[in-house]
Design an enzyme around this catalytic site. Sequence first.
Site, mmCIF file in Angstrom:
data_model
loop_
_atom_site.group_PDB
_atom_site.id
_atom_site.type_symbol
_atom_site.label_atom_id
_atom_site.label_comp_id
_atom_site.label_asym_id
_atom_site.label_seq_id
_atom_site.Cartn_x
_atom_site.Cartn_y
_atom_site.Cartn_z
ATOM 1 N N GLN A 275 0.802 -1.225 0.000
ATOM 2 C CA GLN A 275 0.000 0.000 0.000
ATOM 3 C C GLN A 275 0.835 1.274 0.000
ATOM 4 O O GLN A 275 0.562 2.198 -0.765
ATOM 5 C CB GLN A 275 -0.939 -0.010 1.207
ATOM 6 N N ASN A 276 1.849 1.354 0.831
ATOM 7 C CA ASN A 276 2.577 2.607 1.002
ATOM 8 C C ASN A 276 3.524 2.927 -0.142
ATOM 9 O O ASN A 276 3.958 4.078 -0.272
ATOM 10 C CB ASN A 276 3.352 2.593 2.320
ATOM 11 N N GLY A 306 -11.111 -12.463 -10.877
ATOM 12 C CA GLY A 306 -11.809 -13.208 -11.915
ATOM 13 C C GLY A 306 -12.373 -12.327 -12.999
ATOM 14 O O GLY A 306 -11.660 -11.664 -13.726
ATOM 15 N N TRP A 308 -15.085 -11.982 -16.461
ATOM 16 C CA TRP A 308 -15.365 -12.771 -17.661
ATOM 17 C C TRP A 308 -14.103 -13.418 -18.233
ATOM 18 O O TRP A 308 -14.095 -14.601 -18.580
ATOM 19 C CB TRP A 308 -16.026 -11.891 -18.723
ATOM 20 N N GLU A 349 -17.292 -16.418 -13.292
ATOM 21 C CA GLU A 349 -18.267 -16.431 -14.387
ATOM 22 C C GLU A 349 -18.040 -17.666 -15.274
ATOM 23 O O GLU A 349 -17.242 -17.615 -16.174
ATOM 24 C CB GLU A 349 -18.165 -15.145 -15.202
ATOM 25 N N MET A 422 -25.386 -9.172 -11.253
ATOM 26 C CA MET A 422 -25.047 -8.613 -12.561
ATOM 27 C C MET A 422 -26.294 -8.599 -13.446
ATOM 28 O O MET A 422 -26.438 -9.388 -14.379
ATOM 29 C CB MET A 422 -23.906 -9.410 -13.197
ATOM 30 N N SER A 423 -27.157 -7.672 -13.150
ATOM 31 C CA SER A 423 -28.435 -7.559 -13.862
ATOM 32 C C SER A 423 -28.248 -6.724 -15.125
ATOM 33 O O SER A 423 -28.866 -5.680 -15.312
ATOM 34 C CB SER A 423 -29.505 -6.958 -12.947
#
EC number: 3.2.1.14
Length: 633
Positions: A275-276, A306, A308, A349, A422-423
């Site tokens: 992170q730093n 992950g 698609w 997926e 995931m509509s």
Amino acid sequence: MVNKYTYTSSKAMSDISDVIGEPLAAWDSQVGGRVFNVIFDGKVYTNTYWVERWQVPGIGSSDGNPHNAWKFVRAATADEINKIGNPTTADVKPTENIPSPILVEDKYTEETYSRPDVNFKEDGSQGNLSYTATRVCAPMYNHYVGDKTKPKLSAYITDWCQYDARLDGGGSKEEERGRGFDLATLMQNPATYDRLIFSFLGICGDIGNKSKKVQEVWDGWNAQAPSLGLPQIGKGHIVPLDPYGDLGTARNVGLPPESADTSIESGTFLPYYQQNRAAGLLGGLRELQKKAHAMGHKLDLAFSIGGWSLSSYFSALAENPDERRVFVASVVDFFVRFPMFSCVDIDWEYPGGGGDEGNISSDKDGENYVLLIKELRSALDSRFGYSNRKEISIACSGVKAKLKKSNIDQLVANGLDNIYLMSYDFFGTIWADYIGHHTNLYSPKDPGEQELFDLSAEAAIDYLHNELGIPMEKIHLGYANYGRSAVGGDLTTRQYTKNGPALGTMENGAPEFFDIVKNYMDAEHSLSMGKNGFVLMTDTNADADFLFSEAKGHFISLDTPRTVKQKGEYAAKNKLGGVFSWSGDQDCGLLANAAREGLGYVADSNQETIDMGPLYNPGKEIYLKSISEIKSK
């Protein structure tokens, strides 16, 4: 005080008001989002959405777009005319030459349009791919008053969105033309979202079309590890896919140029994988979170594994106990390296198959998925405890048949916190047999036996909650910052040219929202409407919007400000966990604003970039028959 894009109106449709409807009155240039009932030329009209002072009852537009909000109700009675009045003429004009602060000229995009190998025209008459950059839209993010009691707004952010070689003199090759999204636009309002989801990390062992890149980073890690006193890694371990973009660059990630390190690549990145020390998109998200916290907003960060293109190895990994342990340990390691993250998102997926070509799948994927989540939950709780608890979320299909293979109720029982539904992608060129809506909330009124052709978010939520017993607060409803398009569309038969050149931004059949606003949908002149030969239409059968051009049968299914606000309202009413978008880097702020307002957040009038009220209108009404209705003839 922000220079607000002011429409000709004075009251936002989204404003809180005690006035639900006005009593019958003579028409007198009424304006606003309230429901007015007026008499004009012997008839009673009511407005169906935001109305402007210059919209005269009974007078429509010539191009079929719904410029006029007034809808005929009935004839006025003689008594009403005598008591209230009956204006028969009008002498009003719309404000002319309204400034256009949403669209911004981008010379690289315009130059690309005119390239012989692109030859793009905004009416869809020539090349189908535009390669439009996000720079064509100004940031339109509003500030909203915080409210911890309301559902949350999240968005996925991709680590490839930042690139566009046209900024450095490139662009002659297709692969050099990119979105060029700049995270600095969110730095202007770090409270736009409640959670951003960094996408994507890959898995060692991948066999899909990204396998060479995964292998390159895997090999690079193992070459560096001994000199750093670290163990080498094996199958199942998660890795970044783009070390330079994630850790090294300063371009378009909200960081100063001097923070960039051009030496970072697959063979050198490991010392910066923390992170730093990170620049790149991970460093930009770190700074964005700091800015949000400094202004009193809690911005959560999640990382997604992950997607698609990177789901090929999930099945083999989940089946193998040793590789599950490697995977779980590597997730824990990532949290240790980047403590700014509070959630890991698994985007497999799909369990049981139906994903990218070549993906491994098994009938046991569902039960193995449960083991993976159970072991991950145990390891996270053991390492971080309750005070620093790390959440687990998944992205899952909005298609019931695929949901059934994911064992989601057991995932929840074994530690899953959030479900990102995931509509979207219910429709897409090539794979879909008929044109249809790709991100609709509601199904047609009677989908019948052909419901697989007319999917909806509500049907998926009904399955999760009513059949599986998933608590509503764990479900997050998706909206799309891109459209799905087709060419040769016929609105009567719902046929289209399956392998035709459908309009898209970077890929066939997928125009992104900033591209749509520039070329196909006008959001600048008081109402959402089509332009350049496109008509914004609303299917009254599913209450979903699309753009259509008769010239070549161009069809674009999309989420508009109206439908995104509708999804937010649905989430608030049904007490969902929130709404989210794929992906935040495809929006200029208009859809994020609509989501906030649908969820019930109130704009800060001192920091409101755009009055969203006028953009919530429906399009020209049309009834699209369900496939069951079409086949029954």
